[in-house]
Enzyme design. Structure first.
Site, PDB file in Angstrom:
ATOM      1  N   LYS A 190      32.648  37.837  43.930  1.00  0.00           N
ATOM      2  CA  LYS A 190      32.752  37.610  46.011  1.00  0.00           C
ATOM      3  C   LYS A 190      31.342  36.422  46.001  1.00  0.00           C
ATOM      4  O   LYS A 190      30.629  36.371  45.365  1.00  0.00           O
ATOM      5  CB  LYS A 190      32.482  38.598  46.050  1.00  0.00           C
ATOM      6  N   ARG A 225      36.601  46.970  39.513  1.00  0.00           N
ATOM      7  CA  ARG A 225      38.098  46.489  39.353  1.00  0.00           C
ATOM      8  C   ARG A 225      37.689  45.157  39.647  1.00  0.00           C
ATOM      9  O   ARG A 225      36.171  44.012  39.874  1.00  0.00           O
ATOM     10  CB  ARG A 225      37.975  46.601  41.040  1.00  0.00           C
TER      11      ARG A 225
HETATM   12  N1  LIG Z   1      39.747  48.362  46.720  1.00  0.00           N
HETATM   13  C1  LIG Z   1      39.132  47.600  46.804  1.00  0.00           C
HETATM   14  N2  LIG Z   1      40.433  46.512  46.705  1.00  0.00           N
HETATM   15  C2  LIG Z   1      39.992  45.216  47.367  1.00  0.00           C
HETATM   16  C3  LIG Z   1      39.001  44.796  46.183  1.00  0.00           C
HETATM   17  C4  LIG Z   1      37.869  45.774  46.363  1.00  0.00           C
HETATM   18  O1  LIG Z   1      36.197  45.354  46.226  1.00  0.00           O
HETATM   19  N3  LIG Z   1      37.992  46.560  46.189  1.00  0.00           N
HETATM   20  N4  LIG Z   1      37.825  43.530  47.103  1.00  0.00           N
HETATM   21  C5  LIG Z   1      39.205  42.435  46.648  1.00  0.00           C
HETATM   22  C6  LIG Z   1      39.205  40.717  46.754  1.00  0.00           C
HETATM   23  O2  LIG Z   1      39.447  40.649  44.810  1.00  0.00           O
HETATM   24  P1  LIG Z   1      41.103  39.749  45.607  1.00  0.00           P
HETATM   25  O3  LIG Z   1      40.763  38.512  43.760  1.00  0.00           O
HETATM   26  O4  LIG Z   1      41.994  40.436  45.579  1.00  0.00           O
HETATM   27  O5  LIG Z   1      40.949  38.922  46.616  1.00  0.00           O
HETATM   28  P2  LIG Z   1      41.649  37.475  47.752  1.00  0.00           P
HETATM   29  O6  LIG Z   1      41.902  39.037  48.853  1.00  0.00           O
HETATM   30  O7  LIG Z   1      41.393  36.817  48.404  1.00  0.00           O
HETATM   31  O8  LIG Z   1      43.177  38.271  47.276  1.00  0.00           O
HETATM   32  C7  LIG Z   1      40.726  42.246  47.257  1.00  0.00           C
HETATM   33  N5  LIG Z   1      41.036  44.154  47.190  1.00  0.00           N
HETATM   34  N1  LIG Z   2      39.495  40.096  49.634  1.00  0.00           N
HETATM   35  C1  LIG Z   2      37.545  39.611  49.951  1.00  0.00           C
HETATM   36  C2  LIG Z   2      38.074  38.905  49.081  1.00  0.00           C
HETATM   37  C3  LIG Z   2      37.065  38.410  48.716  1.00  0.00           C
HETATM   38  C4  LIG Z   2      35.932  38.723  49.487  1.00  0.00           C
HETATM   39  C5  LIG Z   2      34.223  38.026  49.229  1.00  0.00           C
HETATM   40  O1  LIG Z   2      34.583  37.204  48.504  1.00  0.00           O
HETATM   41  O2  LIG Z   2      33.660  38.098  49.596  1.00  0.00           O
HETATM   42  C6  LIG Z   2      35.787  40.001  50.249  1.00  0.00           C
HETATM   43  C7  LIG Z   2      36.642  40.388  50.352  1.00  0.00           C
END
Ligand SMILES: Nc1nc2c(c(=O)[nH]1)N=C(COP(=O)(O)OP(=O)(O)O)CN2
Ligand SMILES: Nc1ccc(C(=O)O)cc1
Length: 272
Positions: free
Chosen positions: A215, A250
């Site tokens: 992130k 996660r």
């Molecule tokens: N419960 C939970 N869900 C989440 C969380 C998180 O910290 N907790 N972070 C995310 C961000 O990661 P992702 O790779 O899915 O990014 P995107 O939103 O760009 O698809 C998306 N979903």
């Molecule tokens: N859905 C999310 C995806 C990315 C980030 C983050 O890079 O901080 C936060 C939320």
């Protein structure tokens, strides 16, 4: 403690696969059937206890709007594609009740709602009707200069009340790293403060799930612009989260994260 039937006597991993090309970490995206199955099997073999499917990015700093039909199409396709290949619970990362319902019908076991049941008024009903466990993320209007962990706990308490009102008992709480962004303190200070004080969330009495993987707060601290360069920083944050009591991590990187949580939780046994 258990979540969705998985014993949490040691920290577990939720492997993330996105079928959303707009997602912030392009290395997490799979939109071809063979690669989706291959990645799912690899993550489970490497030690993932859950697989999380995202069909629409929720990154607060990206332009992520897509039609609802498209999110449903992606979610149903992904869940159907992997369902018969693995036994681990599959969660659907969505804030929309219709997407959640269609994904559950396709074989999803968990709703991962980053709005903590506050986004779509129909979501608690879907979770209750299908008896689906829910990941509740801290969600709400963040005031400037507010205390990060207290705010997260208050937001989660509100979500727990919604869950309780609807008879939804199998829930995990999540501090929503990267999502809560007041003007002050800056979000990377906010996120770091929350992780460093994650132990306070234990008082909510629920499993704690944390997502730090690649992130932007890691980018801000390390100066790594691209999510593809943020693995080491993510593992460092993971170790601290586990020392502070995270039950489920996660991640996009199952193998590396498993070693990290093993070492952190082993050492954690020797500190008060
Ligand atoms: N419960 C939970 N869900 C989440 C969380 C998180 O910290 N907790 N972070 C995310 C961000 O990661 P992702 O790779 O899915 O990014 P995107 O939103 O760009 O698809 C998306 N979903
Ligand atoms: N859905 C999310 C995806 C990315 C980030 C983050 O890079 O901080 C936060 C939320």
């Amino acid at each position: 403690m258990k979540f969705a039937g998985i014993n949490l006597n040691e920290p577990r991993i939720m492997g993330v696969i996105n079928v959303s090309p707009e997602s912030f970490y392009k290395g997490s995206v799979r939109n071809d059937e063979e690669k989706l199955i291959e990645t799912t099997l690899r993550m489970v073999e490497e030690g993932a206890s859950f697989i999380d499917i995202g069909a629409k990015s929720t990154a607060p700093y990206l332009e992520t709007q897509i039609p609802l039909e498209e999110e449903i199409r992606r979610a149903v396709w992904a869940v159907k594609t992997i369902r018969d290949h693995v036994d681990v619970p599959i969660s659907i990362d969505t804030t929309n009740a219709k997407v959640a319902e269609e994904a559950i019908k396709a074989g999803a076991d968990i709703i991962n709602d980053v709005t903590g049941l506050k986004g779509d008024p129909e979501m608690p009903k879907v979770a209750a009707d299908y008896g689906t466990p829910v990941v509740l993320c801290a969600h709400g209007e963040v005031r400037n200069f507010s205390d990060p962990v207290r705010t997260v706990m208050d937001f989660l308490q509100e979500s727990l009340e919604i869950a309780e009102k609807h008879g939804i008992e199998d829930v995990a709480v999540d501090p929503a790293i990267g999502f809560l962004r007041p003007e002050w303190p800056p979000w990377y200070v906010w996120d770091s403060n929350v992780i460093a004080n994650l132990n306070l969330l234990k008082s909510l009495g629920r499993p704690i799930l944390v997502g730090v993987s690649r992130k932007s707060f890691i980018g801000a601290i390390t100066g790594r612009q691209s999510p593809s360069e943020r693995l080491a920083g993510s593992l460092s944050a993971t170790a601290i989260a586990v020392l502070k009591g995270a039950d489920i991590v996660r991640t996009h990187d199952v193998k590396e994260t498993l070693d990290t949580i093993k070492v952190a939780s082993f050492m954690g046994k020797f500190s008060p």
